[in-house]
Design a protein around this motif. Structure first.
Motif, short mmCIF file in Angstrom:
data_model
loop_
_atom_site.label_atom_id
_atom_site.label_comp_id
_atom_site.label_asym_id
_atom_site.label_seq_id
_atom_site.Cartn_x
_atom_site.Cartn_y
_atom_site.Cartn_z
N ILE A 9 -11.19 2.77 5.78
CA ILE A 9 -10.84 1.47 6.63
C ILE A 9 -11.49 1.69 7.84
O ILE A 9 -11.62 2.90 8.23
N ALA A 10 -11.84 0.48 8.66
CA ALA A 10 -12.61 0.48 9.80
C ALA A 10 -11.66 -0.73 10.47
O ALA A 10 -11.33 -1.57 9.99
N PHE A 11 -11.82 -0.37 11.72
CA PHE A 11 -11.01 -1.40 12.83
C PHE A 11 -12.36 -2.23 13.36
O PHE A 11 -13.49 -1.54 13.79
N LYS A 12 -12.36 -3.40 13.76
CA LYS A 12 -13.21 -4.35 14.12
C LYS A 12 -13.09 -4.15 15.77
O LYS A 12 -11.88 -4.34 15.98
N VAL A 60 -10.44 -3.66 8.33
CA VAL A 60 -11.00 -4.05 7.21
C VAL A 60 -11.02 -2.82 6.05
O VAL A 60 -11.34 -1.56 6.74
N VAL A 61 -11.02 -3.33 5.01
CA VAL A 61 -11.25 -2.20 4.07
C VAL A 61 -12.73 -2.10 3.78
O VAL A 61 -13.17 -2.91 3.16
N THR A 62 -13.14 -1.09 3.81
CA THR A 62 -15.10 -1.08 3.74
C THR A 62 -15.14 -0.42 2.42
O THR A 62 -16.30 -0.95 1.98
N SER A 63 -14.40 0.37 1.77
CA SER A 63 -14.59 0.66 0.30
C SER A 63 -13.36 1.04 -0.53
O SER A 63 -12.30 1.29 0.37
N GLY A 64 -13.23 1.18 -1.63
CA GLY A 64 -12.34 2.00 -2.18
C GLY A 64 -11.16 1.10 -3.06
O GLY A 64 -11.24 -0.30 -2.93
N GLU A 65 -10.27 1.38 -3.61
CA GLU A 65 -9.47 0.58 -4.28
C GLU A 65 -8.17 1.29 -4.10
O GLU A 65 -7.89 2.53 -4.17
N VAL A 66 -6.77 0.69 -4.10
CA VAL A 66 -5.63 1.13 -4.20
C VAL A 66 -4.98 0.37 -5.44
O VAL A 66 -4.64 -0.61 -5.61
N LEU A 67 -4.73 1.42 -6.77
CA LEU A 67 -4.13 0.80 -7.77
C LEU A 67 -2.87 1.15 -7.85
O LEU A 67 -2.26 2.31 -7.80
N VAL A 68 -2.06 0.01 -8.02
CA VAL A 68 -0.59 0.17 -8.38
C VAL A 68 -0.27 -0.13 -9.83
O VAL A 68 -0.57 -1.23 -10.06
#
Lengths: 567, 278
Positions: A9-12, A60-68
């Motif tokens: 995650i990154a901040f703008k 902003v999420v720059t990569s990856g996934e959160v699986l629920v």
């Protein structure tokens, strides 16, 4: 059940993206408690918000996934997310009183939480809510249903929050610093409750905290984060017995643990290569060679005799006011160059006592002898010479510094007030003080908001020392700081005690911190001193039941774990 | 320097434009009579309520006087009244408000109840009373409007001070033995500046409007001396014949008030070290 894969995650910002979290991986299975531990700014809260799909708009999420349960939270629209929240994922926040809506009763809020996700009648939901409150062990659930959040204590509000979180039997509960705002004894009860519910409901819990003691007590596995990176993942037992990364080791070392008496606490340092390790700094060399040992036989610097301070409160709008004794016939004495630790839970009157000694309030009865002279009933004008001698470091490093002043102006304020020295002399004194508290000389021209919490507390300490006081009152001076920063500030306080011949009245709710710094300890309960003696004696052999209870409640590494039968 | 100004113009066009508007307005106020193309008091019965033409750029009023010239000299009384009234109300109102929040209970009771009583009257009514007893003119108008807005400032300063006094650094000041004067001027005042600046920009605008209102009722600037408000008031009667008569002064008034608000907003950010940009 919950799987976070390669999340970044990154901040703008104005200068492009600023990375906050990098490549985080972890999974939680059903019925498991995963602890996420790290200092403030390490990215643990932003990670948990990403899991809830509650990221602020500038992240902003720059990569990856959160699986629920197999669905990627990051791909869902806001409508689908809403359905998932509460039913699948629930969250418990840090400040329970602030996270409940103040204008609805607790009962209404639980009923609403149930009816949002399930189609049940009002009466049925009400029945469920009462059962839930019973489950979270609230005394008299019927009364709690009718109560507004401000009528309940912090611990009870956190139970209400937990009841709301488990209302729809979520699969995953995210608890963000659930016990940080609570007293140790209440913290223990809440942790017990979480652990118990976890076994009963079978939900996975993601527990976010900066307190390793809490992790040790309840978590099954731990993920350690440091400035946005996952440093280590291990089972709790492995982490504490055999930490692999330097940072985890340093973090464990820097906790002041009861029983472990050392002169210095180790602090976390980072070398040029970015490796993190823990060092136990040597005490600073003292300029003169006079022995610094506190002299117990010398006449006390501060002596308090039978001090009373009451508030008059109305139990009901039309009732006669009743007396509430915040400080009830307290007697204490502090020898020069020693430290008195004052411990107690919130509301026990310890802050009132400190402010009475500072003469921010006029006490109702009793004597405050400072260097043999009674200051309890002096007028503000007569008090003035004593203001030079007694200084105070406040709890909240964010609130105690005027945000409109530069650091130089803040530190020289006491000198200006007492008309001491010319501008040049004062500037030199400020530079000396900043150096003494370990801040760079460039700090002088900056404003408080440009510093971290620990640095601000150093500014507050520099200000307190400006007039060479003999007594410094530290009111929860390290409570708002991270463990590693706390260790640095405690070391600093010890150094300065030797360097400036200081006497401390050290007020804290944290027993391990008090044990670390104090020569004598006073335990306060409901306005009274219940136990008073040397630090060694009290911690080794507490006589009062209350002191023992406080000591038992401290989550410590190496003690028996809650609900796990000493695993 | 020029590149910095350019950069500022690009990042905050509204602020720069507002500054320019205010600069022009100020310039006109200082040199209005000198800039005027015609004598603003010369009557010309042959050319009443005319639209724009080559000789009268903005047209003429109901007595055939040149509108542009009257607008130019009408700025000065309007600005003096607005800024003077704001300074009066800001200084006294803020001090009263701080005293009401930080002073002894009986003092704050007296101040805040007096403020409540003043606020319960419509300002235009009080202004009418005061102006009616006094000789009307720029000075009396300034003082009356200034006094009228004192309660507004006192209220804002009062609530902001209450917030500030609950913060820990106030306790720290007391613990250091700071004098009342020091506490008020170094701890309280800088920290309540933001709402006060906003209130001041609002008051400038409101004072101009109140001045217009009073002049409109014939109690402000005495004719034939023009002021914007008075012109708007008179022009209302000739909406049908010469719509531009009411539009020009209204437009200028709106533009000035808007510019003051934008600048005030930016000023608040500049005064707060936390919002200041590196």
């Amino acid at each position: 059940m919950l799987e976070v894969r390669n999340l970044s995650i990154a901040f703008k910002t104005r200068d492009g993206l600023k990375s906050a979290v990098r490549n985080i991986d972890f999974t939680i299975g059903p019925g498991e408690i995963l602890g996420l531990v790290g200092e403030s700014g390490s990215g643990k809260t932003i990670t948990s918000l990403a899991v809830m799909g509650l990221l602020p708009p500038n992240a902003v999420v720059t990569s990856g996934e959160v699986l629920v349960d197999g669905t990627d939270m990051l791909q869902l629209g806001s409508g689908e997310l809403r359905k998932l929240r509460g039913r699948h994922i629930a969250m418990i926040f840090q400040d329970p009183i602030a996270s409940l809506d103040p204008i609805f009763t607790c009962g209404d809020q639980i009923i609403e939480a149930i009816r949002l996700h399930e189609t049940v009648g009002k009466a049925q939901a009400r029945q469920r809510a009462i059962e839930l409150l019973d489950k979270v062990k609230i005394p008299d659930p019927e009364r709690a249903m009718r109560a507004y959040p401000h009528e309940l204590s912090g611990g009870q509000c956190q139970r209400i929050m937990i009841a709301m979180a488990v209302a729809c039997k979520p699969h995953i509960i995210i608890a963000d610093e659930p016990t940080t705002a609570l007293d140790v004894t209440v913290q223990k009860q809440v942790l017990d409750l979480l652990r118990g519910l976890n076994e009963e409901v079978g939900a996975a819990i993601l527990l976010i905290t900066h307190d390793l003691g809490v992790i040790y007590e309840v978590a099954d596995r731990v993920v350690v984060m440091y400035s946005g990176d996952k440093i280590e993942e291990a089972t709790t037992a492995d982490l504490f017995n055999n930490p692999k990364s330097g940072y985890a080791k340093a973090l464990i070392d820097s906790m002041p643990t009861p029983g472990g008496q050392h002169d210095r606490l180790p602090v976390i340092e980072r070398d040029a290569l970015g490796n993190v390790f823990s060092v136990r700094p040597e005490p600073r060399v003292r300029s003169s060679n006079v022995a610094a040992a506190p002299d117990a036989n010398a006449s006390p610097l501060l002596e308090i005799r039978d001090l009373v301070k009451s508030y008059w409160i109305k139990p009901a709008p039309l009732a006669m006011p009743v007396e509430m004794r915040a400080v009830d016939r307290v007697s204490l004495s502090i020898a020069p160059r020693s430290t008195l630790g004052l411990v107690g839970e919130s509301g026990c009157g310890k802050s009132t006592l400190s402010r009475a000694v500072m003469r921010l309030y006029r006490p109702d009865a009793g004597e405050i002898l400072f260097k043999g002279q009674d200051i309890a009933s002096l007028s503000e004008g007569e008090m003035r010479p004593f203001r030079r001698e007694i200084a105070m470091v406040f709890q909240n490093p964010y609130g105690s510094l005027n945000p409109r002043k530069t650091v130089a102006e803040l530190v020289e304020a006491p000198l200006v007030i007492f008309g001491e020295g010319t501008a040049t002399v004062r500037r030199r004194r400020v530079a000396g003080l900043l150096e003494a508290v370990g801040l760079p000389a460039t700090a002088a021209a900056k404003y408080p908001h440009e510093f971290s919490g620990g640095q601000r507390q150093r500014i507050a300490i520099a200000r307190a020392l400006a007039l060479n006081p003999s007594l410094v009152i530290c009111d929860e001076a390290v409570s708002a700081l991270d463990v590693s920063v706390q260790a640095q500030v405690l070391n600093l306080l010890k150094d300065l005690q030797v360097e400036f011949d200081l006497t401390y009245l050290f007020i804290s709710h944290d027993l391990s911190v008090v044990e670390h710094v104090s020569d004598t300890v006073a335990v306060m309960q409901k306005g009274r001193i219940v136990e008073y003696g040397s630090a060694k004696a009290i911690f080794a052999n507490p006589k009062e039941a209350y002191t023992r209870m406080l000591l038992d409640a401290v989550p410590t590494i190496g003690s028996d774990r809650v609900g796990k039968g000493g695993a | 320097m020029t590149s910095r100004t350019l950069g500022l113009a690009r990042s905050q066009p509204a602020f720069v434009a507002s500054l320019a508007v205010l600069a022009i307005v100020l310039l006109m106020a200082i040199s209005g009579g000198w800039l005027a193309p015609h004598d603003p008091f010369t009557l010309n019965p042959q050319a009443v309520n005319q639209g724009s033409s080559a000789s009268h750029w903005l047209g003429t009023d109901e007595f055939g006087r040149d509108l542009l010239s009257r607008l130019l000299i009408g700025i000065r009384p309007t600005l003096i009244v607005a800024l003077g009234a704001t300074v009066i109300s800001a200084v006294f109102g803020s001090l009263l408000g701080i005293a009401g929040a930080y002073g002894r209970p009986w003092l704050s009771f007296l101040i805040m109840r007096a403020v409540d009583i003043m606020l319960s009257f419509p300002p235009i009514l009080l202004a009418l009373l005061a102006v009616g007893f006094w000789e009307s003119g720029v000075l009396s108008l300034t003082v009356v409007i200034g006094v009228l807005y004192i309660p507004h400032f006192a209220r804002v300063a009062h609530s902001a001070t209450l917030q500030v006094t609950r913060q820990e650094f106030m306790e720290a000041e007391h613990a250091m033995g700071a004098s009342v004067r020091r506490v008020v001027f170094t701890a309280i005042l800088p920290n309540i500046l933001s709402p006060l600046v906003v209130q001041a920009t609002l008051t400038v605008a409101a004072a101009i409007l109140l001045e217009s209102g009073l002049s409109f009722l014939g109690l402000g600037i005495v004719p034939p001396e023009p002021s914007w408000g008075q012109m708007i008031g008179t022009a209302r009667g000739y909406l049908g014949q010469n719509p531009m008569y009411v539009i020009w002064p209204s437009l200028l008034l709106a533009l000035t008030v808007l510019a003051i608000n934008v600048v005030g907003d930016r000023l608040r950010d500049i005064l707060d070290p936390r919002l200041r940009e590196e």
